[in-house]
Enzyme design. Structure first.
Site, mmCIF file in Angstrom:
data_model
loop_
_atom_site.group_PDB
_atom_site.id
_atom_site.type_symbol
_atom_site.label_atom_id
_atom_site.label_comp_id
_atom_site.label_asym_id
_atom_site.label_seq_id
_atom_site.Cartn_x
_atom_site.Cartn_y
_atom_site.Cartn_z
ATOM 1 N N VAL A 193 0.871 -1.176 0.000
ATOM 2 C CA VAL A 193 0.000 0.000 0.000
ATOM 3 C C VAL A 193 0.907 1.224 0.000
ATOM 4 C CG1 VAL A 193 -1.794 1.263 1.258
ATOM 5 C CG2 VAL A 193 -1.732 -1.251 1.348
ATOM 6 N N ASP A 220 -13.903 8.684 3.842
ATOM 7 C CA ASP A 220 -12.787 8.278 2.977
ATOM 8 C C ASP A 220 -11.964 7.173 3.642
ATOM 9 O OD1 ASP A 220 -12.591 9.423 0.444
ATOM 10 O OD2 ASP A 220 -11.946 11.349 1.255
ATOM 11 N N TYR A 245 6.349 21.923 8.396
ATOM 12 C CA TYR A 245 6.807 20.721 7.674
ATOM 13 C C TYR A 245 7.952 20.065 8.449
ATOM 14 C CZ TYR A 245 8.986 17.842 4.034
ATOM 15 O OH TYR A 245 9.536 16.790 3.332
ATOM 16 N N ASP A 258 -8.345 12.922 -0.935
ATOM 17 C CA ASP A 258 -7.522 14.074 -0.581
ATOM 18 C C ASP A 258 -7.325 14.033 0.932
ATOM 19 O OD1 ASP A 258 -6.419 16.484 0.061
ATOM 20 O OD2 ASP A 258 -7.760 17.686 -1.199
ATOM 21 N N ASN A 314 4.164 7.548 2.465
ATOM 22 C CA ASN A 314 4.958 8.461 1.645
ATOM 23 C C ASN A 314 4.311 9.838 1.494
ATOM 24 O OD1 ASN A 314 6.912 9.038 -0.746
ATOM 25 N ND2 ASN A 314 4.871 9.232 -1.651
ATOM 26 N N SER A 372 12.548 13.230 6.529
ATOM 27 C CA SER A 372 13.284 14.289 5.842
ATOM 28 C C SER A 372 14.375 14.831 6.764
ATOM 29 C CB SER A 372 12.323 15.415 5.481
ATOM 30 O OG SER A 372 13.030 16.580 5.133
HETATM 31 N N1 LIG Z 1 11.581 15.311 -2.790
HETATM 32 C C1 LIG Z 1 12.395 15.584 -1.795
HETATM 33 O O1 LIG Z 1 13.420 16.271 -1.955
HETATM 34 C C2 LIG Z 1 12.094 15.043 -0.435
HETATM 35 C C3 LIG Z 1 13.037 15.270 0.590
HETATM 36 C C4 LIG Z 1 12.782 14.774 1.849
HETATM 37 C C5 LIG Z 1 11.636 14.042 2.091
HETATM 38 N N2 LIG Z 1 10.743 13.837 1.086
HETATM 39 C C6 LIG Z 1 9.529 13.098 1.406
HETATM 40 O O2 LIG Z 1 9.265 12.124 0.412
HETATM 41 C C7 LIG Z 1 7.856 11.938 0.302
HETATM 42 C C8 LIG Z 1 7.423 12.052 -1.158
HETATM 43 O O3 LIG Z 1 7.734 13.338 -1.627
HETATM 44 P P1 LIG Z 1 7.842 13.687 -3.185
HETATM 45 O O4 LIG Z 1 8.943 14.655 -3.303
HETATM 46 O O5 LIG Z 1 7.842 12.454 -3.975
HETATM 47 O O6 LIG Z 1 6.460 14.479 -3.396
HETATM 48 P P2 LIG Z 1 5.686 14.808 -4.751
HETATM 49 O O7 LIG Z 1 6.518 14.527 -5.938
HETATM 50 O O8 LIG Z 1 5.157 16.176 -4.559
HETATM 51 O O9 LIG Z 1 4.479 13.756 -4.748
HETATM 52 C C9 LIG Z 1 3.530 13.825 -3.747
HETATM 53 C C10 LIG Z 1 2.505 12.742 -3.925
HETATM 54 O O10 LIG Z 1 1.578 12.854 -2.855
HETATM 55 C C11 LIG Z 1 0.274 13.081 -3.379
HETATM 56 N N3 LIG Z 1 -0.435 14.041 -2.534
HETATM 57 C C12 LIG Z 1 -0.059 15.297 -2.229
HETATM 58 N N4 LIG Z 1 -0.980 15.866 -1.446
HETATM 59 C C13 LIG Z 1 -1.960 14.959 -1.266
HETATM 60 C C14 LIG Z 1 -3.191 14.966 -0.580
HETATM 61 N N5 LIG Z 1 -3.605 16.025 0.082
HETATM 62 N N6 LIG Z 1 -3.955 13.856 -0.600
HETATM 63 C C15 LIG Z 1 -3.557 12.764 -1.287
HETATM 64 N N7 LIG Z 1 -2.402 12.700 -1.973
HETATM 65 C C16 LIG Z 1 -1.616 13.788 -1.961
HETATM 66 C C17 LIG Z 1 0.477 13.649 -4.761
HETATM 67 O O11 LIG Z 1 -0.704 13.383 -5.492
HETATM 68 P P3 LIG Z 1 -1.110 14.241 -6.793
HETATM 69 O O12 LIG Z 1 -0.220 13.698 -7.875
HETATM 70 O O13 LIG Z 1 -2.518 13.964 -7.009
HETATM 71 O O14 LIG Z 1 -0.792 15.677 -6.460
HETATM 72 C C18 LIG Z 1 1.699 12.855 -5.203
HETATM 73 O O15 LIG Z 1 1.335 11.575 -5.627
HETATM 74 C C19 LIG Z 1 7.218 12.974 1.218
HETATM 75 O O16 LIG Z 1 6.928 12.366 2.450
HETATM 76 C C20 LIG Z 1 8.306 14.005 1.405
HETATM 77 O O17 LIG Z 1 8.168 14.709 2.597
HETATM 78 C C21 LIG Z 1 10.940 14.333 -0.166
#
Ligand SMILES: NC(=O)c1ccc[n+]([C@@H]2O[C@H](COP(=O)([O-])OP(=O)(O)OC[C@H]3O[C@@H](n4cnc5c(N)ncnc54)[C@H](OP(=O)(O)O)[C@@H]3O)[C@@H](O)[C@H]2O)c1
Length: 335
Positions: free
Chosen positions: A62, A124, A210, A116, A143, A197
């Site tokens: 999941v 939901d 955050y 959402d 995630n 993070s």
């Molecule tokens: N990227 C980085 O540099 C980084 C660094 C440290 C930690 N992280 C962590 O890694 C994880 C993934 O981050 P990412 O960078 O891959 O993010 P991302 O590319 O922005 O993707 C976020 C995902 O979450 C979904 N989402 C966002 N808001 C939502 C909501 N309200 N309800 C349901 N789904 C929602 C989005 O769906 P939609 O496509 O529909 O918008 C998308 O599938 C997070 O926990 C983040 O904190 C990331």
């Protein structure tokens, strides 16, 4: 008499110098051994096999926030390891497209559930629970997360953004985890990966909510990790520096900033391996992130790193505000 006193003073000085030298040597040796341990973990030590959690045996993974970025990559790589996949995210069309892609490419089963998480809607969660109850969950990837749109002083941040961060990053993680736990503990197997993070390791001014939500995740992961270990459920907090995704707004990979593909590959190949993480039930598996994690905790003080984050985010904020101004001006011209 003077000669005897001098000799005694010299001896005391020598002894003190030798003791200090030894303490210094032990300090450096401890640091060096710690650093070598990080390198051993990321380059040599194998992780627990995913078959332990049902890969190839009909078990499901999941994944929340599965339609983009790191979550989407988890979906691909877990499907490749022969898990069936339940994709949970906001946008139904993106989920359906990804589900089709996974079925065709890896011949696995998929289910999708669009919700959402900012709404925190009980109905939901009830429907999601009903879907989860129809499958055997081997892996949960917590995630999904949301961030401040741009670095913003806490006092100026919109209530909506703060509420969204708490609802998605904290409540959703707690609630979804409680949906899978009963079956994982009954089956005495399961893997729960919590996407953390560096912002949770060192406080990040201007991304305060955050940053604090990720600190929550690190502490909570350790507590439930310890609670669940005797029941065969593995909880792991995955400490992450930047990855190229929409959330990071970084488009080009570099030594410290990987694409989601090598990043997720490192996570899945290092289950149960600490890498650069210092907390129990934690892992920083990507090699450059592991070294950075070690440096954060062993080089300079926490205050130094908080101030470093402050100047970094101040700079990002300035650029983001200038971009907003440019966009507003361009929009005004076209109207
Ligand atoms: N990227 C980085 O540099 C980084 C660094 C440290 C930690 N992280 C962590 O890694 C994880 C993934 O981050 P990412 O960078 O891959 O993010 P991302 O590319 O922005 O993707 C976020 C995902 O979450 C979904 N989402 C966002 N808001 C939502 C909501 N309200 N309800 C349901 N789904 C929602 C989005 O769906 P939609 O496509 O529909 O918008 C998308 O599938 C997070 O926990 C983040 O904190 C990331």
């Amino acid at each position: 008499m003077d000669l005897i006193t001098n000799l005694q003073t010299d001896k005391a000085l020598l002894t003190a110098t030798a003791i200090l030298g030894l303490v210094g040597l032990m300090f450096v040796a401890t640091k060096a051994v710690g650093f070598l341990g990080v390198l051993f973990d990321v380059f040599v030590k194998p992780g627990v096999s995913l078959t332990t959690f049902g890969a190839g045996k009909g078990a499901w993974a999941v994944i929340t926030g599965a339609s983009d970025g790191i979550g989407k990559e988890f979906a691909h790589q877990l499907a490749q390891k022969r898990f069936n996949i339940l994709l949970v995210s906001r946008t139904a069309s993106k989920l359906d497209k990804l589900a089709q892609e996974l079925q065709q490419k890896y011949s696995i089963k998929t289910k999708t559930y669009a919700m959402d998480f900012t709404k925190g809607d009980a109905a939901d969660y009830k429907r999601l629970a009903a879907t989860i109850d129809t499958i055997k969950v081997g892996v949960l990837v917590n995630n999904v997360a949301t961030n401040h749109e741009i670095p913003t002083p806490f006092a100026e941040e919109e209530e909506r953004v703060l509420d969204g961060i708490v609802e998605v990053n904290i409540h959703a993680t707690l609630k979804v985890t409680r949906l899978v736990l009963p079956q994982m503990t009954t089956n005495r197997t399961g893997l729960i990966l919590n996407l953390g993070s560096f912002a949770g390791t060192v406080a990040t001014p201007y991304l305060s909510a955050y940053s604090a939500s990720k600190a929550f995740l690190a502490t909570w992961s350790q507590a439930v990790g310890a609670e669940l270990a005797p029941s065969g459920v593995v909880v792991e907090h995955i400490n992450t520096y930047f990855v190229v995704t929409a959330m990071s707004k970084i488009r080009k990979p570099s030594f410290l900033i990987p694409l989601p593909k090598p990043y997720v590959a490192s996570v899945l190949s290092k289950i149960g391996v600490q890498g650069g993480a210092s907390i129990p039930y934690g892992s920083t598996p990507y090699f450059s992130h592991a070294v950075a994690n070690w440096a954060l905790e062993n080089v300079f003080t926490t205050r130094f790193w908080v101030n470093y984050n402050l100047s970094l985010q101040t700079d990002i904020r300035k650029r983001a505000l200038r971009k907003r101004e440019r966009e507003a001006a361009a929009k005004a011209k076209t109207q």
